[in-house]
Design an enzyme around this catalytic site. Structure first.
Site, mmCIF file in Angstrom:
data_model
loop_
_atom_site.group_PDB
_atom_site.id
_atom_site.type_symbol
_atom_site.label_atom_id
_atom_site.label_comp_id
_atom_site.label_asym_id
_atom_site.label_seq_id
_atom_site.Cartn_x
_atom_site.Cartn_y
_atom_site.Cartn_z
ATOM 1 N N LYS A 273 0.851 -1.196 0.000
ATOM 2 C CA LYS A 273 0.000 0.000 0.000
ATOM 3 C C LYS A 273 0.882 1.238 0.000
ATOM 4 O O LYS A 273 1.852 1.311 0.758
ATOM 5 C CB LYS A 273 -0.895 -0.002 1.243
ATOM 6 C CG LYS A 273 -1.668 1.306 1.449
ATOM 7 C CD LYS A 273 -2.640 1.208 2.595
ATOM 8 C CE LYS A 273 -1.999 0.948 3.929
ATOM 9 N NZ LYS A 273 -1.237 2.099 4.478
ATOM 10 N N ASP B 223 -5.435 -0.593 9.381
ATOM 11 C CA ASP B 223 -5.021 -0.563 7.972
ATOM 12 C C ASP B 223 -5.435 -1.812 7.203
ATOM 13 O O ASP B 223 -5.181 -1.912 6.010
ATOM 14 C CB ASP B 223 -3.488 -0.479 7.887
ATOM 15 C CG ASP B 223 -3.007 0.957 7.928
ATOM 16 O OD1 ASP B 223 -3.847 1.861 8.048
ATOM 17 O OD2 ASP B 223 -1.785 1.156 7.841
#
Ligand code: C5P
Length: 294
Positions: free
Chosen positions: A14, A141
């Site tokens: 990410k 996350d």
């Protein structure tokens, strides 16, 4: 549907294209907003049937990880089994290609990949919404990594709004081979932009338009991370000085920094150039993913 013998699942890295940090909340976390995108580069997982849960880690960054119960991938597997009353285990082999504690969400990506993979291995009928909800119980996350699609993150990061897919954008990722503690970076926060920006709605026509938007944003963790580890500043400056680069910034709480490029050839040339200048750093070139993970 018959159960597969084993499944292979990608866990893409990410990249926080921007990251704005608001106030500290009663639970000790900070509200944030972030434009998250995913790279074609990432970890790889192989899941197989087993009676117990086990994790073995291979790959270039295996040494930085503990394979114990506190590993997010194993926590994710156990949480899903408990929720769905699956009385089996799974053998997880993780090829760790994303540097550990590097601002690329590797641990969260692995946990989400385990959730997606076990749904296939155990032929469960869980949909993505259920997986995102389980993911939120593992870490802020993790939900955004369930689909690995471009998204606007809010709250602690667990509130995810999908964004239109991105134009073709190539990137160079560079890490000066240091691990930075997220908690320490948040504890060093000072002056910052803060939250309240509207989530970008229109699709970006090309890399230049995306960069125009990003120039109106920040990574509020960059200053504190640079104060803790000044080599992060050197990394951003080194990327910003590469031929063909459109934009340079740190991802997450660091220390990985990224440069954006309008063509594959320019990203390859820039990565070669950076490797030659800083042979001691971890440097790769890749592309931002346009689609979500299966
Ligand atoms: O998410 P994680 O547990 O890795 O975060 C480590 C630390 O970073 C937290 O304990 C908290 O101090 C800080 N943090 C924060 N606000 C966030 C995310 C992390 O203050 N949104």
């Amino acid at each position: 549907m018959s159960a597969p013998e084993r499944v292979f699942v990608p866990a893409p890295a990410k990249v926080n294209l921007c990251l704005h940090v608001g106030e500290r909340r009663a639970d000790g976390y900070h509200d944030l907003e972030s434009f998250a995108a995913f790279a074609a580069y990432g970890d790889q997982l192989r899941l197989e049937h087993a009676e117990e849960f086990s994790l073995s880690v291979t790959g270039p960054f295996a040494a930085g990880l503990t394979a114990g119960d506190d590993n997010l991938a194993i926590r994710a597997a156990k949480t899903l089994a408990e929720r769905r009353q699956v009385r089996r285990g799974a053998s997880v082999t993780l090829e760790k290609r994303i540097p550990v504690a590097s601002g690329l969400g590797g641990g969260s990506a692995d946990a989400a990949a385990v959730l997606r993979g076990l749904v296939r291995l155990w032929t469960l009928d869980a949909d993505r919404e259920e997986l995102r909800e389980i993911a939120a119980s593992i870490g802020a996350d993790v939900p955004v990594c369930v689909d690995n699609a471009t998204a606007w993150m809010q709250g602690r990061g667990e509130r995810v709004t999908p964004l239109p897919s991105l134009p073709a954008v190539w990137l160079v990722l560079a890490n000066p081979r240091i691990a930075v503690s997220t908690g320490e970076v948040f504890a060093t926060l000072g002056k910052r932009r803060g939250i309240g920006l509207d989530c970008p709605r229109a699709p970006f026509a090309d890399a230049h338009e995306l960069v125009r938007f990003l120039k109106s944003t920040t990574n509020d963790l960059e200053l504190p991370a640079r104060a803790i580890a000044p080599v992060i500043g050197d990394t951003i400056e080194a990327i910003a000085g590469l031929p063909g680069v459109l934009f340079a910034r740190m991802s997450g709480s660091g220390a990985t920094c990224f440069g954006l490029f309008g063509s594959e050839a320019s990203a390859v040339e820039a990565a070669d150039c950076l490797r030659a200048r800083r042979p001691d750093w971890w440097v790769i070139q890749t592309v931002l993913r346009a689609e979500q993970s299966k």
